[in-house]
Design an enzyme around this catalytic site. Sequence first.
Site: not given
Length: 536
Positions: A382, A511, A513
Amino acid sequence: MTKYIFVTGGVLSGLGKGVVAASLGNLLKSHGHSVYIQKFDPYLNVDAGTLNPGEHGECFVTADGAETDLDLGHYERFLDVELNRDSSIMSGSIYQKVIENERNGVYLGKTVQVIPHITDEIKRRLFLAAQQSRAKVVITEIGGTIGDIESAHFIEAIRQVGHEKNSDAFFVHVGYLPYLPVSEELKTKPIQNSIIDLRERGIHPNLVFCRTDFPVKKRQLEKIAMFAGLKNEQVVALETVDSIYKVPRIMQRQGVDELVMKHLRLARSPSSDKSWARLIKLIDSQKEQKLRIGLVGKYMSMKDTYFSVIEALKAAAWTSPFALEIVFIDSEEIEKTGTRVLTTSSLDGICVPGGFGKRGIEGIILAIEWARKNKVPFLGLCLGLQLAVVEYARHELKLKDASSTEFGKSKEPVIDLMEDQVAKMISGSFGATMRLGNYDCHLKPGTLARNLYKKPVIQERHRHRYEFNNKFLPQFEADQNLRFSGVNPQLGLVEIVELNGHPFFIACQFHPEFKSRPNKPHPLFAGLVRASGAKK
Ligand code: GLN
């Protein structure tokens, strides 16, 4: 009939209530039961999007774009599910709805009160989640600590549900046993008092977890059981462990799953989840070679801000031959003392996570330049993509003033707010310009991104306001070195950039993650770990 499990906390906050709730879900799922999980938080914020990441930790984003508490991350990782807005409910949104109802004349003629109006709205959200998820078991965690004024309406609402649902409801209380060094003993009084607090509010727990940093004696647990009017098997010790992913099995060894299933009259089929056992083996495997990944960010005083990033790095390392060491590097430190800290930390790779605001930005840009020039593997997330673009524009495309308009006016705004038209197509919770939740990304053939994902179209979660400014596309395309390997086709926005002639230099506007799982590492993180370990 839906079964309800409520998780409350006592004595102090930060005990890992979220991990307890997620572990219970993991266990029940392993027995073949469908589970939905949600959290009620006492804050008056309407959602977690406006909370300060430096104070509150990570803002977890769901696929449908809800900005939530970081406990949702535990839930998704332990249960390997994709949750939604119904999973994270803050007091602010409950009050907002009730006040809206009042203005719309829904309660005409009535005095609007915490009980029944607020509590009814809480129950409505709970039953709505149950109905929409169609899960057999709904687990609801109540944020905060018993006795807090702020969470009293939640406690009253779940008490009512317990009363209405009777034996289809199960109450779990998580407390703490402090250690007194002078007398070398664990003290049980605070947890006894918190159980009393709970009972004063009409809730009799069915299971009490005693969190502790030291081994607990059986007689101490029995003492708590006796004072609480519980059977011995209803009081269970949970010692701090080296990995949170071990908690479900620790509970299982103490018969917790049996106890819950028996009370809720759930079929007691044997647990069938082998992948979790494999995960624990991987976590415990001894590895000689260390891999040092630098996490360069701006919220280093609050590591919880990067919770999902850290878990994603760990998950990638567990399936690798390396023992991961994450080196936390404060970008403001780099601004003060230069990139020396990067060299002296003997880093094998670096990861730049997300962030907001001007502070510490120049330090991150220095770190990205260092990774690019020294051919150190780099993954940007990001803000990491935005600053990789700024760095490249300044130093390679000679756009000296290149920046993001998030940090002030710039003559060369390579990162900027989206055009009005595009912004209008995106529904956001704040200023209507935030790109939130899942968006498509098409991966160009023959790129590193495509190679890592091994498919042409992916969906990843977003949370940002700024984008690559397509007005600068010709300059970047003429250079051909920093490639745009992933693009959102509907909005024409850049999603992934990567660098040619570098062992591993990739950054994404989303993102990744949030989609990593402990037993299913995400391809971008797995790629970073692989590339970082390649020279070993
Ligand atoms: N601050 C940047 C934006 O709003 C990046 C956000 C992030 O890293 N999540 O676009």
